[in-house]
Design a protein around this motif. Structure first.
Motif, mmCIF file in Angstrom:
data_model
loop_
_atom_site.group_PDB
_atom_site.id
_atom_site.type_symbol
_atom_site.label_atom_id
_atom_site.label_comp_id
_atom_site.label_asym_id
_atom_site.label_seq_id
_atom_site.Cartn_x
_atom_site.Cartn_y
_atom_site.Cartn_z
ATOM 1 N N ARG A 13 0.839 -1.192 0.137
ATOM 2 C CA ARG A 13 0.047 -0.155 -0.106
ATOM 3 C C ARG A 13 0.848 1.084 0.053
ATOM 4 O O ARG A 13 0.725 2.278 -0.754
ATOM 5 C CB ARG A 13 -1.008 0.016 1.294
ATOM 6 N N LEU A 63 -12.847 7.488 -7.361
ATOM 7 C CA LEU A 63 -12.606 6.520 -6.289
ATOM 8 C C LEU A 63 -13.543 6.100 -5.311
ATOM 9 O O LEU A 63 -13.618 5.264 -4.718
ATOM 10 C CB LEU A 63 -11.325 7.028 -5.418
ATOM 11 N N GLN A 64 -14.374 7.308 -4.921
ATOM 12 C CA GLN A 64 -15.673 7.251 -4.246
ATOM 13 C C GLN A 64 -16.537 6.163 -4.506
ATOM 14 O O GLN A 64 -16.977 5.186 -3.912
ATOM 15 C CB GLN A 64 -16.336 8.410 -4.132
ATOM 16 N N GLY A 102 -15.607 2.768 -3.650
ATOM 17 C CA GLY A 102 -15.622 2.441 -2.330
ATOM 18 C C GLY A 102 -14.247 3.058 -1.404
ATOM 19 O O GLY A 102 -14.158 2.365 -0.490
ATOM 20 N N ALA A 103 -13.882 3.712 -2.014
ATOM 21 C CA ALA A 103 -12.602 4.430 -1.275
ATOM 22 C C ALA A 103 -13.103 5.355 -0.080
ATOM 23 O O ALA A 103 -14.160 6.224 -0.417
ATOM 24 C CB ALA A 103 -11.651 5.296 -2.186
ATOM 25 N N GLN A 104 -12.254 5.497 0.946
ATOM 26 C CA GLN A 104 -12.647 6.481 2.045
ATOM 27 C C GLN A 104 -11.811 7.758 1.912
ATOM 28 O O GLN A 104 -10.706 7.389 1.584
ATOM 29 C CB GLN A 104 -12.611 5.786 3.221
ATOM 30 N N ASP A 135 -8.075 7.359 2.297
ATOM 31 C CA ASP A 135 -7.478 6.811 1.267
ATOM 32 C C ASP A 135 -6.899 7.697 0.172
ATOM 33 O O ASP A 135 -5.860 7.461 -0.325
ATOM 34 C CB ASP A 135 -8.435 5.757 0.355
ATOM 35 N N LEU A 152 -24.470 6.541 -3.809
ATOM 36 C CA LEU A 152 -23.485 7.686 -3.742
ATOM 37 C C LEU A 152 -24.307 9.083 -3.352
ATOM 38 O O LEU A 152 -23.782 9.883 -3.187
ATOM 39 C CB LEU A 152 -23.077 8.084 -5.389
ATOM 40 N N ALA A 207 -19.351 2.991 2.200
ATOM 41 C CA ALA A 207 -18.045 2.778 1.356
ATOM 42 C C ALA A 207 -17.960 1.295 1.258
ATOM 43 O O ALA A 207 -17.316 0.880 0.091
ATOM 44 C CB ALA A 207 -16.907 3.539 1.984
ATOM 45 N N ARG A 210 -20.278 -0.163 -1.274
ATOM 46 C CA ARG A 210 -19.763 0.191 -2.716
ATOM 47 C C ARG A 210 -18.870 -0.695 -3.194
ATOM 48 O O ARG A 210 -18.686 -0.874 -4.316
ATOM 49 C CB ARG A 210 -19.452 1.627 -2.615
ATOM 50 N N ASN A 211 -17.681 -0.873 -2.391
ATOM 51 C CA ASN A 211 -16.730 -1.550 -2.645
ATOM 52 C C ASN A 211 -17.059 -2.987 -3.011
ATOM 53 O O ASN A 211 -16.344 -3.628 -4.035
ATOM 54 C CB ASN A 211 -15.473 -1.360 -1.608
ATOM 55 N N ARG A 213 -7.907 -2.922 -3.755
ATOM 56 C CA ARG A 213 -6.882 -2.524 -2.775
ATOM 57 C C ARG A 213 -7.717 -2.123 -1.265
ATOM 58 O O ARG A 213 -7.375 -1.770 -0.518
ATOM 59 C CB ARG A 213 -6.175 -1.142 -3.267
ATOM 60 N N TYR A 214 -8.945 -1.613 -1.552
ATOM 61 C CA TYR A 214 -10.108 -1.259 -0.474
ATOM 62 C C TYR A 214 -10.615 -2.409 -0.092
ATOM 63 O O TYR A 214 -11.578 -2.241 1.045
ATOM 64 C CB TYR A 214 -10.988 0.128 -1.078
ATOM 65 N N LYS A 233 -2.967 -9.487 -1.079
ATOM 66 C CA LYS A 233 -2.116 -8.561 -1.902
ATOM 67 C C LYS A 233 -1.688 -9.540 -2.890
ATOM 68 O O LYS A 233 -1.544 -8.946 -4.107
ATOM 69 C CB LYS A 233 -1.165 -8.038 -1.283
#
Ligand SMILES: Nc1ncnc2c1ncn2[C@@H]1O[C@H](COP(=O)(O)OP(=O)(O)O)[C@@H](O)[C@H]1O
Ligand SMILES: [Mg+2]
Lengths: 783, 226
Positions: free
Chosen positions: A5, A317-318, A321-323, A326, B57, B81, B84-85, B112-113, B119
């Protein structure tokens, strides 16, 4: 495939700055510079305004009582004067010190008249001096570390040995070696530390006449008093009061040395260096302010600019699902790394600075930037300062991402009246600094050009410095020493070629006052150096020879050099001007235009401690019997300490100036780069905001000129204002006496204006050209 | 089949200073797992607004939105989030790839989220989804080096990276020529066969016809369903 990361965060940051990395580099270098100069400001400020010298153990506030000459040099006052302080109700504690040479001898070592720092035993308590065997402080002698090394070969068994003096019946025990800090006390490099009692034996009076000895010691103006008070005092007022008192000792007539009594805040023995450091400090403060404003603005703009791009990326990114963290984390990681680089660079600059300072030994505090002293704390503090600015530059635009007002306000891209004013203000400020920096750059570069100038005198002449322990060289008989081979006479000066004395010339009544360099030289000096003088120096018995720069300076001040004698202060009095010599670059060609005057050797009033001889390069100093004979006849224990050609002497000076040159030109260039970048941001964002207007103008067929005029107007107004601000600032500084008169319309200033003007113009034209090449429809389309 | 999401009298109003715009008013419908739904309607009828709500959203609506038996209004930002991910994949008209990242990195991004994915598996998984959209040979290209159709396929691969149960596509073929557009919509339709729910906003009647259900929006209300 980057899966870590941390590495991925870095990769993203690296990618996001694509095309901007040069700008980031300039930001980093700029911030490093700020950190370095800011740490220096803190450290110097501490030394100048708060700290006692390093040889003083106490951290209390002290005052110094001494006298001062016209040119700022300090001298002592009488014990009687210092003793009078004890009568003041608010003074709690007083003690003094002085210097004097003592003709101590040793059975084991060859000593010659060591310079003693003589102290009243109570001084140890007052200043909390720390050195070995302070309990035996009323008798005995202490050696400074330097003297112990030089004269005693660092003999570890030196403690307990004895020194003798012809006027003392008992020999004097060596009590110990002083800590390193005592190597330099104010302007002196003392050899030994000696209790006050020994002064009684070296007066002009017989040991039995105690009354006369007492009177004598109380009245000679040789002592520097230190005192503590119950409450802070007004030094000006007390000085004034004491000047009006009579401190003469009954039955003892002592000639005054012409200084004026003065009380200083703190321990002050070397006011001249302190003044120099104060100037350096003031300059550094101004530099920090300028650099901070430029580079924080720059950082702010580059981050604002970037955030506009980042906003789109963040939206994407949102959706996956990024916060918020991030998005912020890569910025933090990258900033930490940048801070690390900044810390390293500023540390490197510090190492360079301490190296430079150690080469310039006239600075009293060699430990100024020493890493084992206080400096690291200030360095850390400056890094915190930088971090705060940097963090603000990052966070502010983030906050304004939602409300774009702040951004547009600083950029001057908002139509609001106030916002426009702030934007225009920052523009004027930056252009002013750009103009000043460019003038400085041209001036520094012009000095650099001086290195290509040919020498106007014979640099192959040898300089030989002679130290001695008594006697005086008669100028009349110097002609006796002729080189047998070349039949060339010798010339003589008191100080070495590159180490003149200085003298304040002029007076308030004359309307000018300026420091001149002074050389005491023999009559054939100019002849020996093949330097051109306007009058025949064979007739030179009295009067001063001035150089071209001095002539010019005097002419500018409407001083009639033919009719009026030049006043050279109380001691030297007035002298007529005998002739004008071409500028001789004593301090290297960088310092060519230094007003200088040459006085005949006969005007030297005290016995010179050393002489400098100038002789033909072909003459072998060591084997010249005539020279050795001449020296031995007139001087005690004459020693040739150094001999080198004038070329070598000047080279050494110029090498030192060269380093300073590199440093200052880098500062100037980084500053200019920073300004150019900020300017670019400002212009581009303004164009971006008004692009629809430009689109419409193009659509209706306006010529490029019209667009250019529209784009340039605010910038041109800013430039005009900056020119006025800069030159008004100049005049103000001249008016306040910080600067000598400057010619505003000088070529350098004009070139600087044209340069800055051209750069500013191109900062507008280039983005405008790019804008006109894009599709008109794209310009007009509102987002 | 089990119900995946349900809207009950959902209303969304925007106010720009003085005026209020009703982008959606009283919209109710439900979608089952594995269903394909087409949302059609003229420009400005509220299709994108509806999709934003479905995709978690936009929280500024009135009414109830239930997804996987959870009231979306009860979720905090972090939970949103997270959903959504893991559960939602987005496909946009203008692709919205991260321009400075390679194709491979763009596809890995959602993983990555997602802490559940090791990884070391990033590369393998990304390769698998890129293979499924037929772009295995463009791993190191930057988005700007790809054609529009290729970019949209990368976007679909990115949407599928975490194997979501719901894929939302807002006019995914709007920027593409008809041939490429057809390929993309085929690709999306094929997802439903694997059990993924697909909701697609489209102007193309042929695409809409292939979906199990159609919803026609007009001025923020459902004109007539089925
Ligand atoms: N963020 C917003 N602010 C104000 N009005 C909006 C916003 N988003 C959408 N609208 C309005 O809501 C209505 C529906 O928009 P949208 O859902 O984008 O329509 P569609 O996608 O069907 O073309 C439009 O009238 C639009 O102007
Ligand atoms: Mg839409």
């Amino acid at each position: 495939m980057v899966s870590s990361r941390l590495l991925f965060d870095l990769l993203c940051e690296w990618n996001r700055w694509a095309g901007q990395r040069g700008k980031v580099l300039i930001l980093i270098v700029g911030f490093s510079l700020i950190s370095f100069v800011f740490a220096m400001v803190l450290r110097l400020g501490d030394v100048l305004f708060f700290e006692n010298p390093d040889w003083v153990g106490s951290e209390a506030d002290f005052y110094t009582l001494s006298s001062v000459y016209d040119d700022g040099r300090q001298a002592g006052v009488s014990q009687q004067t210092i003793a009078s302080l004890k009568d003041l109700p608010y003074v709690t504690d007083v003690a003094w010190l002085r210097t004097r040479t003592f003709d101590f001898r040793s059975n084991d070592y060859a000593l010659y008249q060591p310079l003693a720092l003589v102290f009243e035993p109570h001084l140890v308590d007052l200043l909390q001096l720390e050195f070995p065997a302070t309990d035996k402080r009323s008798t005995g002698v202490w050696l400074t570390q330097r003297y112990w090394r030089e004269a005693f070969n660092s003999d570890p068994e030196v403690v307990g040995k004895y020194l003798t003096h012809e006027k003392l019946s008992n020999s004097v025990p060596i009590r110990g070696v002083l800590p390193q800090q005592f190597n330099r006390i104010g302007p002196w490099s003392p050899d030994i530390l000696l209790p006050a009692d020994y002064l009684r034996y070296v007066t002009p009076f017989a040991p039995s006449s105690t009354l006369m000895i007492d009177r004598f010691l109380r009245s000679v103006p040789e002592y520097y008093g230190f005192f503590k008070t119950r409450r802070p005092i007004d030094v000006e007022r007390l000085s004034q009061e004491m000047r009006n008192n009579d401190f003469s000792v009954q039955g003892m007539q002592v000639e005054s040395h012409g200084g004026e009594l003065n009380i200083f805040n703190g321990i002050m023995l070397d006011q001249k260096s302190a003044t120099m450091l104060k100037q350096l400090w003031t300059f550094s403060v101004l530099l920090v302010i300028a650099l901070v404003s430029i580079f924080s603005l720059n950082a702010f703009m580059s981050f604002s600019n970037r955030n506009l791009l980042l906003a789109d990326e963040y939206r994407v990114l949102q959706t996956i699902g990024a916060q918020p963290i991030d998005l912020v984390r890569p910025v933090i990681v990258a900033s930490v790394i940048k801070m690390g680089i900044i810390a390293l660079i500023s540390l490197g600059l510090n190492v360079l600075a301490s190296h430079f300072i150690s080469m310039n030994v006239h600075v009293t505090r060699l430990d100024l930037f020493s890493l084992d002293g206080k400096y690291p704390y200030y360095w850390a503090l400056s890094l915190v300062f930088i971090t705060l600015i940097y963090a603000t530059a990052i966070i502010f635009p983030l906050m304004s991402l939602r409300k774009k007002t702040l951004f547009s306000r600083v950029m001057g891209t908002n139509r609001g009246y106030k916002q426009l004013l702030v934007g225009q203000g920052s523009l004027i400020f930056q252009l002013s600094i750009a103009i000043i920096a460019t003038i400085a750059a041209i001036q520094i570069s012009k000095q650099q050009l001086a290195l290509f100038a040919p020498f106007n005198f014979n640099t192959s002449v040898q300089q030989v410095v002679i130290n001695h322990h008594g006697g005086r060289l008669p100028i009349e008989s110097i002609e006796d020493v002729r080189n047998d081979d070349t039949n060339n006479a010798l010339a003589l000066s008191v100080a070495p070629f590159d180490k003149p004395q200085t003298l304040s010339v002029g007076a308030r009544e004359l309307g000018f006052e300026r420091e001149f360099e002074v050389h005491y030289v023999s009559q054939n000096y100019f002849n020996q150096l093949s330097a051109q003088v306007s009058a025949d120096t064979r007739d030179w018995k009295s009067g001063v020879v001035i150089n071209r720069t001095a002539q010019q300076f005097l002419a500018e001040n409407r001083f009639n050099i033919r009719a009026t004698p030049l006043y050279l202060g109380k001691i030297l009095g007035s002298h007529r001007i005998f002739g004008v010599v071409d500028d001789i670059p004593h301090g290297g060609r960088f310092k060519r235009d230094q007003p200088t005057l040459y006085l005949p050797l006969s005007t030297v009033f005290s016995t010179p401690q050393s002489y400098t001889l100038y002789l033909d390069e072909r003459m072998d100093v060591s084997s010249s019997g005539a020279l050795q004979n001449y020296l031995d006849t007139h001087l005690v224990d004459a020693q040739i300490t150094s001999s080198s050609t004038l070329k070598a002497v000047i080279d050494a000076q110029e090498a030192r100036a060269q380093q300073l040159f590199y440093f200052s030109i880098s500062v100037v260039i980084i500053t200019l780069f920073g300004i150019a970048l900020t300017l670019g941001y400002q212009v581009r964002s303004r164009l971006q905001l008004e692009k629809a207007d430009y689109g419409v103008l193009i659509a209706i067929g306006a010529p490029f000129n019209a667009l250019l005029i529209k784009a340039c107007k605010p910038i041109a107004m800013g430039f005009g204002a900056a020119v006025i601000v800069t030159f008004a600032g100049y005049m103000l500084l001249v008016h306040l006496g910080y600067l000598h008169h400057v010619n505003l319309a000088s070529a350098i200033n004009l070139i600087a204006l044209v340069l800055v003007g051209l750069i500013t113009l191109s900062a507008v034209v280039l983005p405008l050209l790019k804008l006109t090449r894009s599709q008109v429809i794209d310009l007009i389309k509102q987002e | 089949m089990a119900e995946l999401l349900k809207l009950d009298k959902v209303t969304r109003a925007f106010s720009d200073g003085t005026q209020q715009v009703m982008a959606l008013s009283n919209v109710s419908f439900s979608v089952s797992e594995g269903e394909t739904l087409a949302i059609v309607g003229p420009s400005g009828s509220g299709k994108s607004t509806l999709l934003s709500i479905l995709g978690l959203l936009d929280r500024g609506y009135k009414g109830t939105y239930t997804i996987s038996d959870t009231n979306a209004a009860a979720l905090d930002n972090q939970q949103l989030a997270h959903l959504r991910n893991r559960e939602i994949g987005w496909v946009f008209q203008n692709f919205n790839l991260i321009s400075h990242l390679s194709v491979l990195h763009n596809v890995v991004l959602p993983m990555r989220y997602n802490r559940e994915i090791d990884k070391r598996a990033y590369h393998q998984r990304a390769l698998a989804v890129l293979d499924s959209v037929g772009l295995k040979d463009k791993l190191d290209a930057k988005p700007s080096q790809l054609s529009g159709g290729q970019q949209q396929r990368v976007a679909i691969a990115r949407a599928l990276a975490n194997q979501p149960s719901l894929v939302l596509a807002d006019e995914p073929t709007g920027n593409l020529d008809s041939k490429t557009g057809n390929m993309i919509s085929e690709l999306l339709m094929s997802l439903a066969q694997a059990g993924t729910t697909v909701i697609i906003v489209t102007h193309d009647d042929k695409v809409a016809a292939k979906c199990d259900t159609q919803i026609r929006l007009k001025d923020g209300t459902i004109a007539h369903g089925e």
